[in-house]
Write a protein that holds these residues in place. Structure first.
Motif, short mmCIF file in Angstrom:
data_model
loop_
_atom_site.label_atom_id
_atom_site.label_comp_id
_atom_site.label_asym_id
_atom_site.label_seq_id
_atom_site.Cartn_x
_atom_site.Cartn_y
_atom_site.Cartn_z
N GLU A 82 10.02 4.03 1.41
CA GLU A 82 8.97 5.00 1.06
C GLU A 82 8.98 6.19 2.00
O GLU A 82 8.88 7.34 1.56
N ARG A 83 9.12 5.95 3.28
CA ARG A 83 9.15 7.05 4.26
C ARG A 83 10.30 8.01 3.95
O ARG A 83 10.12 9.23 3.94
N ARG A 84 11.46 7.48 3.65
CA ARG A 84 12.62 8.32 3.37
C ARG A 84 12.47 9.07 2.04
O ARG A 84 12.87 10.23 1.95
N VAL A 85 11.90 8.42 1.04
CA VAL A 85 11.66 9.11 -0.24
C VAL A 85 10.71 10.29 -0.02
O VAL A 85 10.94 11.39 -0.51
N ILE A 134 9.83 -1.89 3.16
CA ILE A 134 9.69 -0.92 2.06
C ILE A 134 8.89 0.29 2.52
O ILE A 134 9.25 1.44 2.24
N LYS A 135 7.81 0.07 3.26
CA LYS A 135 6.97 1.17 3.73
C LYS A 135 7.70 2.06 4.74
O LYS A 135 7.72 3.28 4.58
N GLU A 164 5.13 -9.87 5.09
CA GLU A 164 4.81 -8.68 5.89
C GLU A 164 6.08 -7.93 6.29
O GLU A 164 6.08 -6.70 6.34
N GLU A 165 7.14 -8.65 6.54
CA GLU A 165 8.41 -8.02 6.89
C GLU A 165 8.96 -7.20 5.72
O GLU A 165 9.44 -6.08 5.91
N PRO A 184 0.85 -1.20 0.00
CA PRO A 184 0.00 0.00 0.00
C PRO A 184 0.88 1.25 0.00
O PRO A 184 1.91 1.30 0.69
N LEU A 185 0.48 2.24 -0.78
CA LEU A 185 1.32 3.42 -0.95
C LEU A 185 0.80 4.62 -0.16
O LEU A 185 -0.41 4.88 -0.13
N ASP A 186 1.73 5.35 0.43
CA ASP A 186 1.44 6.66 1.00
C ASP A 186 1.81 7.74 -0.01
O ASP A 186 1.36 8.87 0.10
#
Length: 156
Positions: free
Chosen positions: A148-151, A143-144, A137-138, A92-94
């Motif tokens: 993704e958080r850092r990007v 990735i999340k 899940e790991e 899932p994407l933020d």
């Protein structure tokens, strides 16, 4: 505003030195950045000075991930037994904008052992093929919470 002032300081620096080559402008930009940081350090809400730290932290994080992924794939190739457990994971994407999603997908693809396959039509899910799935899940959380958080920190 502060970025424009930093550019102006770099140009003034180059003018004072009488040389407008890239090295002089770059050193003027860095000196201007330092001077502006000293002037604006009491203003904690100025994000201009936080961005370079986040970019450097992201680059170091990504280089570490790249090295670890390369080592894992190389070890699997060079040893007689294969540890691969490939599969596809929905993440899932933020990330909301096309640029954020594209950058994240490309960074995942450039990391050995993973490949971005597709984005859902509603742009809320990224499908990733991974070569080493022991716990889906790991990998999803890695990735999340990491990439993704850092990007998003770097881009926003």
């Amino acid at each position: 505003m502060i970025f424009s002032l930093n550019i102006l300081l770099a140009i003034v620096w180059a003018g004072l030195l009488g040389s407008f080559d890239w090295w002089t402008l770059a050193s003027g930009f860095l000196l201007g950045f330092g001077a502006l940081h000293i002037v604006y350090r009491k203003h904690s809400n100025v994000r201009y000075f936080q961005k370079p730290r986040k970019v450097v932290a992201f680059v170091l994080y990504y280089l570490w991930e790249l090295a670890c992924s390369n080592f894992t794939v190389a070890l699997d190739i060079l040893t007689p037994t294969h540890r691969m457990r490939p599969g596809i994971i929905a993440i899932p994407l933020d990330a909301k904008t096309d640029f954020e999603i594209t950058l994240l997908a490309n960074l995942i693809t450039m990391t050995p052992g993973t490949l971005s396959l597709d984005v859902s039509e509603d742009r809320k899910t990224l499908y990733v093929h991974a070569m080493y799935i022991t716990n889906p899940e790991e990998i999803r959380q890695s990735i999340k919470s990491q990439m993704e958080r850092r990007v998003l920190e770097v881009l926003n």
